[in-house]
Design a protein around this motif. Structure first.
Motif, PDB file in Angstrom:
ATOM      1  N   ALA A   1       0.823  -1.206   0.000  1.00 15.01           N
ATOM      2  CA  ALA A   1       0.000   0.000   0.000  1.00 15.01           C
ATOM      3  C   ALA A   1       0.863   1.264   0.000  1.00 15.01           C
ATOM      4  N   LEU A   2       2.052   1.163   0.604  1.00 18.11           N
ATOM      5  CA  LEU A   2       2.929   2.334   0.657  1.00 18.11           C
ATOM      6  C   LEU A   2       3.824   2.428  -0.578  1.00 18.11           C
ATOM      7  N   ASP A   3       3.643   1.486  -1.519  1.00 13.26           N
ATOM      8  CA  ASP A   3       4.417   1.486  -2.751  1.00 13.26           C
ATOM      9  C   ASP A   3       5.916   1.397  -2.481  1.00 13.26           C
ATOM     10  N   ALA A   4       6.292   0.553  -1.539  1.00 13.84           N
ATOM     11  CA  ALA A   4       7.699   0.430  -1.164  1.00 13.84           C
ATOM     12  C   ALA A   4       8.476  -0.401  -2.190  1.00 13.84           C
ATOM     13  N   THR A   5       9.761  -0.172  -2.232  1.00  8.57           N
ATOM     14  CA  THR A   5      10.659  -0.904  -3.127  1.00  8.57           C
ATOM     15  C   THR A   5      11.623  -1.728  -2.289  1.00  8.57           C
TER      16      THR A   5
END
Ligand SMILES: Cc1cc2nc3c(=O)[nH]c(=O)nc-3n(C[C@H](O)[C@H](O)[C@H](O)COP(=O)(O)OP(=O)(O)OC[C@H]3O[C@@H](n4cnc5c(N)ncnc54)[C@H](O)[C@@H]3O)c2cc1C
Ligand code: SF4
Ligand code: FES
Ligand code: FES
Lengths: 322, 216
Positions: free
Chosen positions: A167-171
């Motif tokens: 959801a936080l668009d983490a990599t």
């Protein structure tokens, strides 16, 4: 468990060398020791990676924050800044397992943990995921299993961190043969979607170094529904994150855990929510889009309304209404 | 002197070792003698050991315990079966019950899900290490006063979890106690009394003995 050799790595290159093709990295050991005790994995060498320098830090940046792979879940739980900047991450960390586990469980190990399907975890059962020829869950005890799958294994991804990171668009940054690969959460789990034997897309020797979380979404929430009040796996978990500008959602993301062999995300629903003023009707519509195509089995049909409720609650909480 | 320290054979083997691994530590060559020694220690630590028994030194309750253990031996096994410290209990051996809880540098962990070999260099505290000068600690005393046990099997684990909590949070709320103890299970169902004992030890006891502590 079978006997193994043991080594402590002090650099990522020696870790790679020591682990070879038949070794395993040892971080918090919560998952790995469970697998070893049931003879589900029998690595030749365990390479303790907890002394690798620089990977146990939470670092603030202007555009994104970096969380090292060796950061423990307790470190996230106890970080007051994280609570403010990524409240959903804080909520997810706080609900993971127990204090004793959070004190040792690492971000890398949490993301790379294996299936919790009870057939898989039974040492005497050789199901599809162990190269056998039958999925025992499909026509039997499947109450904790997936509503979505890309192959014939229906064991869901259970990492709470994977859900909120999606959801936080983490990599995730992965070290493979000396090169750093940058993977979205979808890429980190892509192989679990396409291949029944895979828990994630990591190959032997791949090392998760860190996770980068963009500061693009100041609001985030994580909710899970479990059978027990505390110290229990999620039946379904839901994370949502967005910015709210002039009352409108900006770059919203909704992700669900424990209902698919990857963190479940529907791009069309994220797009639908973008620019909307949230209310219950919009949240309900988004939930329907996210759950469209769900394939309940005999005992896990309850997950559909449960997921729908969690999506609505998460979205309204994001707005500040619940 | 600093830079002209002769390369000793040890430093050389360290370099050769690293070379065979690829990139790192070109800096070691110019490092001070002291640093080289520290690097050497690391290099040794990077060696593969086992699967046969190897010397393992644990620091338990302030004492050094020297053991000969296979790398696969868990900390719980090392305590109970190799050191006669049977305070930490084995319940599930799968990180789900909390009977084996010990402190690892002040943080409660499950001893059953940690290898003894990786506990080296850390301060381990078991329930045997809590009493000082023959006096039980305040959590232990509160357990007795509040009758917080029946069979007692879960007790050492709960006592360790609560002791750890009270070290960083002097006056926890009932909810904070529950959060800290969620990883400990009592099969006899003494949870309400255990909560009372924790609050008593923290000096935030409920006023009435008959007051019911509700579980949300
Ligand atoms: C009773 C119980 C309840 C739980 N409840 C939850 C829950 O609600 N939510 C949740 O998310 N989890 C839950 N967990 C799982 C727990 O959080 C994970 O087991 C833990 O996070 C794993 O982290 P670790 O550091 O201990 O991993 P380890 O056991 O050390 O490693 C796990 C796997 O990842 C690999 N690995 C470790 N680090 C790396 C790295 N940096 N790069 C590549 N590979 C790596 C290891 O080789 C191993 O295969 C629960 C566990 C138990 C036992
Ligand atoms: S769901 Fe997957 S892991 Fe579970 S029995 Fe079926 S194939 Fe095996
Ligand atoms: S014996 Fe370790 S948690 Fe149960
Ligand atoms: S007192 Fe018997 S298990 Fe707790």
């Amino acid at each position: 468990m079978k006997a193994f050799q043991y080594a402590t790595a002090h650099s990522t290159s020696s870790a790679r060398e020591l682990v070879g093709e038949k070794g395993a990295y040892l971080a918090g050991g919560n998952d790995l020791l469970g697998l070893l005790k049931e003879y589900l994995v029998s690595p030749e060498t365990l390479v303790n990676i907890k002394s690798l320098p620089g990977l146990n830090k939470i670092e603030r940046g202007e555009k994104f924050w970096t969380i090292g792979a060796l950061v423990t879940v307790a470190q996230i739980e106890n970080n007051a800044e994280i609570k403010k900047v990524f409240p959903g991450l804080h909520e997810a960390a706080t609900e993971i397992a127990s204090q004793q586990i959070r004190n040792v469980a690492t971000v890398g190990g949490n993301l790379a943990q294996h299936s919790r399907c009870w057939y898989f975890r039974h040492r005497d059962v050789k199901c599809l995921k162990k190269n056998g020829d039958l999925c025992y869950a499909r026509n039997s005890e499947n109450r904790y299993h997936s509503l979505f799958t890309g192959n014939d294994c229906i064991s869901p991804v259970v990492s709470s961190l994977a859900t909120i990171f999606t959801a936080l668009d983490a990599t995730a940054i992965i070290l493979r043969d000396g090169n750093e690969l940058r993977w979205s959460m979808a890429e980190l789990y892509a192989d679990a979607w396409s291949q029944r034997l895979a828990h994630n897309s990591l190959q032997p020797g791949d090392l998760i170094l860190r996770v980068e979380i963009p500061l693009a979404r100041s609001r985030s929430v994580f909710l899970q529904a479990s059978e027990k009040h505390a110290f229990d796996w999620a039946l379904v978990s839901c994370a949502a994150a967005a910015e709210i500008e002039n009352g409108k959602l900006k770059s919203p993301r909704v992700a669900l855990g424990s209902i698919s062999n990857v963190p479940h995300q529907v791009a069309a629903a994220n797009e639908f929510l973008n620019g909307k003023v949230l209310d219950d009707a919009i949240a309900t519509q988004a939930a329907a889009m996210i759950l469209q195509g769900a394939k309940p089995l005999e005992f896990n049909g309850y997950k559909v309304p449960l997921a729908e409720t969690l999506i609505r609650r998460a979205l309204l909480k994001l707005k500040g209404d619940a | 002197m600093k830079n002209s320290a002769p390369e000793n054979p040890g430093a050389h083997s360290r370099r050769t070792f690293l070379k065979s691994l690829g990139t790192v530590a070109a800096t070691a060559a110019t490092a001070q003698v002291k640093t080289v020694a520290a690097e050497l220690e690391k290099a040794n630590a990077e060696k593969i050991i086992g699967p046969d028994a190897v010397p393992v030194t644990l620091n338990v309750n302030g004492e050094k315990i020297k053991l000969l253990l296979e790398p696969r031996v868990t900390l719980l096994d090392a305590l109970r079966n190799y050191s006669s410290l049977t305070g930490a209990k084995e319940g599930c051996d799968r990180a789900t019950c909390g009977a084996c809880t010990v402190l690892f540098d002040d943080a409660p962990i499950y001893a059953c899900q940690k290898l003894a070999i990786e506990a080296q260099g850390h301060a381990i505290t078991t329930v045997e290490g809590l009493a000082k000068d023959g006096k039980l600690n305040k959590v232990q005393l509160a357990f007795i006063e509040k009758d917080a046990l029946q069979c007692g099997y879960c007790t050492p684990g709960f006592v360790m979890s609560i002791t750890a909590l009270l070290k960083k949070n002097f006056h926890p709320t009932a909810d904070e106690v529950k959060h800290a103890c969620a990883g400990n299970l009592c099969r006899c169902g003494c949870h309400p009394h255990i909560l009372q004992a924790a609050l008593k030890a923290a000096g935030v006891e409920h006023a009435s003995k008959t007051e019911v502590v509700t579980y949300a």
